[in-house]
Scaffold this active site. Structure first.
Site, PDB file in Angstrom:
ATOM      1  N   CYS A 116      30.283  65.452  13.301  1.00  0.00           N
ATOM      2  CA  CYS A 116      29.117  64.928  12.580  1.00  0.00           C
ATOM      3  C   CYS A 116      28.459  63.800  13.378  1.00  0.00           C
ATOM      4  O   CYS A 116      27.886  64.057  14.432  1.00  0.00           O
ATOM      5  CB  CYS A 116      29.503  64.511  11.169  1.00  0.00           C
ATOM      6  SG  CYS A 116      28.074  64.339  10.061  1.00  0.00           S
ATOM      7  N   HIS A 217      32.040  69.378   9.091  1.00  0.00           N
ATOM      8  CA  HIS A 217      33.277  68.612   8.912  1.00  0.00           C
ATOM      9  C   HIS A 217      34.490  69.541   8.815  1.00  0.00           C
ATOM     10  O   HIS A 217      34.984  69.823   7.714  1.00  0.00           O
ATOM     11  CB  HIS A 217      33.179  67.740   7.654  1.00  0.00           C
ATOM     12  CG  HIS A 217      32.360  66.506   7.847  1.00  0.00           C
ATOM     13  ND1 HIS A 217      32.888  65.306   8.256  1.00  0.00           N
ATOM     14  CD2 HIS A 217      31.027  66.305   7.723  1.00  0.00           C
ATOM     15  CE1 HIS A 217      31.931  64.405   8.358  1.00  0.00           C
ATOM     16  NE2 HIS A 217      30.781  64.993   8.037  1.00  0.00           N
ATOM     17  N   GLU A 219      37.521  68.916   9.425  1.00  0.00           N
ATOM     18  CA  GLU A 219      38.717  68.245   8.899  1.00  0.00           C
ATOM     19  C   GLU A 219      38.866  68.428   7.392  1.00  0.00           C
ATOM     20  O   GLU A 219      39.956  68.234   6.844  1.00  0.00           O
ATOM     21  CB  GLU A 219      38.692  66.756   9.263  1.00  0.00           C
ATOM     22  CG  GLU A 219      37.805  65.872   8.422  1.00  0.00           C
ATOM     23  CD  GLU A 219      36.316  65.965   8.751  1.00  0.00           C
ATOM     24  OE1 GLU A 219      35.519  65.264   8.096  1.00  0.00           O
ATOM     25  OE2 GLU A 219      35.958  66.736   9.679  1.00  0.00           O
TER      26      GLU A 219
END
Length: 253
Positions: A116, A217, A219
């Site tokens: 990001c 994202h 994660e």
């Protein structure tokens, strides 16, 4: 990662909540979770330390992760020759930290992953530019959905490292950004776009260099193998970097 393989140290930059006084350092916990689950040891570095300190740390770690997240400030547009828009939120100390870390990581040849804002500052540090504000369109890149939710498509280039890791050229990803890459840095190539053409992923132009930036994202999506493998490959590449460095040191000694 097996116990007999070097557990790499990975520098992770922490942001801070702005504006406000006193500010609070922040790092989304899922970055720590996915790195440790993949066999790495995160080493957090913070804005406000000087360039010499950044270099000292980077010369002792095996990789660099540049995170993003809710409330992350924008890279200062001066780094790509523009004036900031009135709504642009800037943290000069964080810019300085991450640009110094990127510079040293690239010089040393270590793996770098940007997520990001991390993807954006990676591109800026290497000589690229950004779209400061995405205009409303067919795809909402700031949809207000939980990060566990898939917001739009990611279309990957055939033969890219990301397509190989994902096992597919079309994925669904989350989204939380109002800026994006405009001009890719000379050292980076675009390998992924949303269905509206917005850049969502870049990689090193050198096939032997592990440098990846993603605008989404992953994660928050590690329950999907395609996204989990990105971190696993990153950590394995950091471990290989560490092993190669140790071997070079043993030979020179």
């Amino acid at each position: 990662m097996s116990d007999n393989v070097h557990r790499p140290l990975i520098a992770v930059t922490a942001g801070r909540d702005l504006p406000g006084s006193p500010s609070v350092l922040r790092l989304a916990e899922n970055y720590v979770r996915v790195l440790t689950a993949s066999g790495a040891i995160p080493v957090v570095i913070v804005p406000g330390i000087d360039t010499a300190a950044v270099r000292y740390v980077m010369e002792r770690v095996d990789g660099l992760l540049l995170p993003g997240g809710i409330g992350a400030p924008d890279p200062h547009p001066r780094h790509y020759g523009e004036a900031p828009l009135p709504e642009t939120v800037i943290d000069k100390d964080l810019d300085a930290l991450e640009i110094a870390a990127i510079d040293r990581a690239v010089h040393l040849g270590m793996p770098v992953l940007g997520v990001c804002r991390g993807c954006q500052i990676l591109n800026v540090a290497l000589g690229g530019s950004l779209v400061q504000r995405l205009e409303p369109g067919d795809v909402s890149h700031l949809p207000g959905l939980p990060l566990e939710s898939e917001a739009h498509e990611l279309r990957l280039e055939e033969g890219s490292r990301l397509a190989g890791l994902s096992g597919a050229r079309l994925l669904r990803v989350n989204s939380l950004h109002h800026q994006a890459i405009a001009r890719p840095a000379p050292a980076l190539r675009v390998v992924g776009r949303a269905e509206d053409g917005v850049v969502e992923a870049v990689e090193s132009t050198a096939p032997d260099r592990w440098i990846i930036g993603v605008q989404y994202h992953p994660e928050e999506l590690t329950g999907r193998p395609a996204h989990r493998r990105l971190f696993e490959d990153f950590v394995m590449s950091c471990a290989q970097y560490a092993a190669d460095r140790d071997q070079e040191g043993a030979v020179s000694a």
